[in-house]
Design a protein around this motif. Structure first.
Motif, PDB file in Angstrom:
ATOM      1  N   UNK A  92      20.012   0.526 -20.821  1.00 23.12           N
ATOM      2  CA  UNK A  92      21.304   0.241 -20.194  1.00 23.12           C
ATOM      3  C   UNK A  92      21.524   1.115 -18.967  1.00 23.12           C
ATOM      4  N   UNK A  93      21.239   2.403 -19.094  1.00 21.54           N
ATOM      5  CA  UNK A  93      21.371   3.317 -17.962  1.00 21.54           C
ATOM      6  C   UNK A  93      20.467   2.885 -16.806  1.00 21.54           C
ATOM      7  N   UNK A  94      19.267   2.458 -17.161  1.00 21.06           N
ATOM      8  CA  UNK A  94      18.296   2.034 -16.145  1.00 21.06           C
ATOM      9  C   UNK A  94      18.798   0.785 -15.402  1.00 21.06           C
ATOM     10  N   UNK A  95      19.400  -0.144 -16.147  1.00 24.71           N
ATOM     11  CA  UNK A  95      19.927  -1.381 -15.534  1.00 24.71           C
ATOM     12  C   UNK A  95      21.073  -1.049 -14.584  1.00 24.71           C
ATOM     13  N   UNK A  96      21.994  -0.182 -15.023  1.00 20.71           N
ATOM     14  CA  UNK A  96      23.129   0.209 -14.177  1.00 20.71           C
ATOM     15  C   UNK A  96      22.632   0.902 -12.909  1.00 20.71           C
ATOM     16  N   UNK A  97      21.642   1.759 -13.068  1.00 16.98           N
ATOM     17  CA  UNK A  97      21.083   2.478 -11.917  1.00 16.98           C
ATOM     18  C   UNK A  97      20.451   1.509 -10.927  1.00 16.98           C
ATOM     19  N   UNK A  98      19.724   0.514 -11.429  1.00 21.32           N
ATOM     20  CA  UNK A  98      19.068  -0.455 -10.538  1.00 21.32           C
ATOM     21  C   UNK A  98      20.083  -1.324  -9.798  1.00 21.32           C
ATOM     22  N   UNK A  99      21.327  -1.395 -10.316  1.00 26.59           N
ATOM     23  CA  UNK A  99      22.395  -2.153  -9.653  1.00 26.59           C
ATOM     24  C   UNK A  99      23.303  -1.248  -8.813  1.00 26.59           C
ATOM     25  N   UNK A 100      22.883   0.014  -8.630  1.00 26.37           N
ATOM     26  CA  UNK A 100      23.649   1.000  -7.844  1.00 26.37           C
ATOM     27  C   UNK A 100      25.065   1.189  -8.389  1.00 26.37           C
ATOM     28  N   UNK A 101      25.175   1.122  -9.710  1.00 27.35           N
ATOM     29  CA  UNK A 101      26.476   1.292 -10.342  1.00 27.35           C
ATOM     30  C   UNK A 101      26.570   2.604 -11.095  1.00 27.35           C
ATOM     31  N   UNK A 102      27.660   2.768 -11.834  1.00 29.72           N
ATOM     32  CA  UNK A 102      27.859   3.967 -12.653  1.00 29.72           C
ATOM     33  C   UNK A 102      28.295   3.551 -14.052  1.00 29.72           C
ATOM     34  N   UNK A 103      27.926   4.364 -15.023  1.00 29.56           N
ATOM     35  CA  UNK A 103      28.351   4.134 -16.407  1.00 29.56           C
ATOM     36  C   UNK A 103      28.815   5.467 -16.972  1.00 29.56           C
ATOM     37  N   UNK A 104      30.034   5.494 -17.496  1.00 26.42           N
ATOM     38  CA  UNK A 104      30.636   6.742 -17.992  1.00 26.42           C
ATOM     39  C   UNK A 104      31.114   6.538 -19.422  1.00 26.42           C
ATOM     40  N   UNK A 105      30.748   7.474 -20.296  1.00 23.55           N
ATOM     41  CA  UNK A 105      31.164   7.431 -21.698  1.00 23.55           C
ATOM     42  C   UNK A 105      32.249   8.480 -21.941  1.00 23.55           C
ATOM     43  N   UNK A 106      33.349   8.041 -22.568  1.00 17.65           N
ATOM     44  CA  UNK A 106      34.396   8.965 -23.018  1.00 17.65           C
ATOM     45  C   UNK A 106      34.594   8.710 -24.500  1.00 17.65           C
ATOM     46  N   UNK A 107      34.578   9.777 -25.278  1.00 14.18           N
ATOM     47  CA  UNK A 107      34.674   9.572 -26.724  1.00 14.18           C
ATOM     48  C   UNK A 107      35.317  10.759 -27.413  1.00 14.18           C
ATOM     49  N   UNK A 108      35.951  10.467 -28.532  1.00 12.22           N
ATOM     50  CA  UNK A 108      36.538  11.499 -29.392  1.00 12.22           C
ATOM     51  C   UNK A 108      36.273  11.081 -30.827  1.00 12.22           C
ATOM     52  N   UNK A 109      35.784  12.023 -31.597  1.00 14.14           N
ATOM     53  CA  UNK A 109      35.404  11.702 -32.974  1.00 14.14           C
ATOM     54  C   UNK A 109      36.593  11.166 -33.780  1.00 14.14           C
ATOM     55  N   UNK A 110      36.311  10.101 -34.524  1.00 11.38           N
ATOM     56  CA  UNK A 110      37.289   9.419 -35.391  1.00 11.38           C
ATOM     57  C   UNK A 110      38.406   8.731 -34.611  1.00 11.38           C
ATOM     58  N   UNK A 111      38.288   8.657 -33.282  1.00 10.74           N
ATOM     59  CA  UNK A 111      39.310   7.968 -32.482  1.00 10.74           C
ATOM     60  C   UNK A 111      38.727   6.844 -31.629  1.00 10.74           C
ATOM     61  N   UNK A 112      37.410   6.835 -31.460  1.00 10.41           N
ATOM     62  CA  UNK A 112      36.779   5.739 -30.731  1.00 10.41           C
ATOM     63  C   UNK A 112      36.076   6.176 -29.453  1.00 10.41           C
ATOM     64  N   UNK A 113      35.475   5.177 -28.794  1.00 11.42           N
ATOM     65  CA  UNK A 113      34.680   5.415 -27.596  1.00 11.42           C
ATOM     66  C   UNK A 113      35.075   4.431 -26.502  1.00 11.42           C
ATOM     67  N   UNK A 114      35.107   4.926 -25.284  1.00 17.09           N
ATOM     68  CA  UNK A 114      35.406   4.093 -24.122  1.00 17.09           C
ATOM     69  C   UNK A 114      34.229   4.166 -23.140  1.00 17.09           C
ATOM     70  N   UNK A 115      33.695   3.016 -22.790  1.00 24.41           N
ATOM     71  CA  UNK A 115      32.585   2.948 -21.831  1.00 24.41           C
ATOM     72  C   UNK A 115      33.079   2.217 -20.577  1.00 24.41           C
ATOM     73  N   UNK A 116      33.014   2.895 -19.428  1.00 27.06           N
ATOM     74  CA  UNK A 116      33.441   2.291 -18.178  1.00 27.06           C
ATOM     75  C   UNK A 116      32.231   2.089 -17.268  1.00 27.06           C
ATOM     76  N   UNK A 117      32.015   0.827 -16.913  1.00 30.39           N
ATOM     77  CA  UNK A 117      30.883   0.461 -16.031  1.00 30.39           C
ATOM     78  C   UNK A 117      31.479  -0.026 -14.714  1.00 30.39           C
ATOM     79  N   UNK A 118      31.008   0.548 -13.608  1.00 28.84           N
ATOM     80  CA  UNK A 118      31.432   0.095 -12.287  1.00 28.84           C
ATOM     81  C   UNK A 118      30.213  -0.412 -11.532  1.00 28.84           C
ATOM     82  N   UNK A 119      30.332  -1.621 -10.968  1.00 27.34           N
ATOM     83  CA  UNK A 119      29.225  -2.228 -10.241  1.00 27.34           C
ATOM     84  C   UNK A 119      29.725  -2.666  -8.859  1.00 27.34           C
ATOM     85  N   UNK A 120      28.894  -2.489  -7.834  1.00 29.16           N
ATOM     86  CA  UNK A 120      29.299  -2.982  -6.508  1.00 29.16           C
ATOM     87  C   UNK A 120      29.244  -4.508  -6.448  1.00 29.16           C
ATOM     88  N   UNK A 121      30.216  -5.112  -5.741  1.00 25.98           N
ATOM     89  CA  UNK A 121      30.246  -6.564  -5.629  1.00 25.98           C
ATOM     90  C   UNK A 121      29.050  -7.061  -4.829  1.00 25.98           C
TER      91      UNK A 121
END
Length: 415
Positions: free
Chosen positions: A386-415
């Motif tokens: 997944x990281x490799x795919x995002x990198x090849x699309x010149x995008x970013x992927x950021x993980x935010x997480x807290x135990x027992x509360x869930x995870x948020x993944x934000x992917x930004x891709x250029x149009x």
């Protein structure tokens, strides 16, 4: 203030000299010698005052030269991109450059003559870091020679800076402490580059391993699967065990597929595709698995169509990996929310969020590394791809997480 006092003393002294000597002349010197002694007194006064002014001028020139030298030194250290600090033998700050003052948020403080622990009172955020400086200073004094330390300084925005700090203790001939010179160089980018190099080397090893092993595994794997299916058809008694064997063979086949994806250099052909449709297809594909886990998928978007330049199949693989992880991490009856929106800077944002078990900070820092996974049977290769795919699309992927509360993944891709 000193100049005014000096001028006052000069006038008072001059008046005492003039009236005092005149009084002595009138009282004790005979008239025939008064003229000669008066002239001598005046010449002596001119000589003494001349010597006084001469030495005053010399001292002023020395003082001006010293101030000019101090100004040049201050300009030099303030132009440096490193943290520069001079302390006396007691650890009190003598001089520091603007970079260091701004770094510790004490550029508004009269720092001269204060120790680190005293300066810590002026900056709550860096109080602990400044107090630690006193400990490392003491360590440098005890060693008695040039010491190097790698210090990590937190920043208010949540990031950190890494400094390679050199401390040079100075001593008097009798061994007493004279001063301490501290130079801290920002090596954050160097450490990040080293980390990227380490990951690149690991990727290279994984690629070579994948290329040499994957094909060798798949051939006997196909034979094994065929024989197990044949036995399953003929033996009604051990159906349960045959199904376990088939599931495990499928899992091995899946891992081999991920290895091959990493090993095989792929030529990416970008084309215009509808990101909304790609996400809708992936959600439709995974809805059955979500239902089996009693998980609801909620898809929010302001666009019925959102065209971007991409490799559609790779983006499908990316979204499958991330959404599948969110489903598996969710508790029964949980919700996985997916949002799609266009940003102002010619980018699109995809946010995938669950309310599951979350990821610890330690695991979060190593996410995306090969063979490192929070799952019992995970390989870490899915997120690495997944990281490799995002990198090849010149995008970013950021993980935010807290135990027992869930995870948020934000992917930004250029149009």
């Amino acid at each position: 203030m000193k100049k005014k006092k000096l001028l006052l003393y000069y006038f008072i002294g001059s008046l005492i000299w003039i009236y005092g000597t005149n009084y002595l002349l009138d009282s004790y010197i005979s008239n025939q010698y008064i003229y000669m002694v008066s002239r001598f007194k005046e010449i002596l006064y001119v000589i003494v005052t001349g010597i006084f002014f001469y030495f005053s001028i010399i001292k002023k020139e020395e003082l001006d030269a010293s101030k000019e030298e101090e100004k040049r030194l201050s300009t030099l250290i303030n132009s440096m991109v490193d943290f520069v600090n001079f302390k006396d033998g007691e650890g009190k700050w003598i001089e520091a450059n603007e970079f260091g003052l701004k770094l510790f948020q004490i550029d508004h403080v009269d720092y001269r003559g204060k120790k680190d622990s005293e300066l810590a009172e002026y900056t709550a955020f860096y109080a602990d870091a400044l107090r630690y400086c006193e400990i490392s200073d003491e360590d440098a004094w005890k060693k008695g020679s040039i010491s190097r330390y790698e210090e990590v300084i937190p920043l208010p925005d949540g990031t950190t800076k890494t400094f390679d700090t050199i401390k040079v203790p100075l001593f008097y001939p009798d061994g007493k402490r004279k001063g301490l010179v501290i130079i801290g160089r920002d090596i954050t980018k160097l450490r990040q580059a080293e980390e990227r190099l380490r990951l690149t080397e690991k990727l290279s090893v994984v690629g070579e391993l994948s290329a040499s092993v994957a094909h060798e595994i798949r051939n006997p794997l196909t034979s094994l699967k065929g024989f197990v299916q044949l036995l399953k058809m003929e033996d009604e008694k051990h159906q349960f065990y045959y199904q376990i064997m088939l599931d495990e063979l499928d899992r091995i086949n899946h891992i081999v597929g991920e290895l091959l994806l990493l090993a095989k250099p792929q030529e990416i052909k970008f084309s215009e595709a509808d990101l909304h449709k790609i996400l809708a297809d992936v959600i439709s594909l995974l809805s059955t698995e979500a239902s089996l886990h009693n998980i609801q998928i909620d898809f929010l978007t302001e666009h019925n169509e959102l065209l971007i330049n991409c490799e559609p199949n790779q983006l499908k693989q990316l979204f499958i990996n991330v959404i599948k992880n969110a489903i598996e991490a969710s508790h029964k009856g949980g919700l996985v929310s997916i949002s799609l929106k266009q940003l102002e800077n010619q980018k699109v944002s995809i946010i995938i969020q669950d309310q599951g078990c979350g990821i610890s900070q330690e695991r979060l820092e190593r996410i995306g590394e090969p063979f490192y996974s929070s799952k019992d049977k995970g390989t870490g290769l899915g997120l690495m791809v997944s990281f490799k795919i995002v990198q090849s699309h010149n995008g970013t992927i950021v993980f935010e997480s807290e135990q027992d509360k869930g995870t948020k993944v934000q992917i930004e891709l250029p149009v």
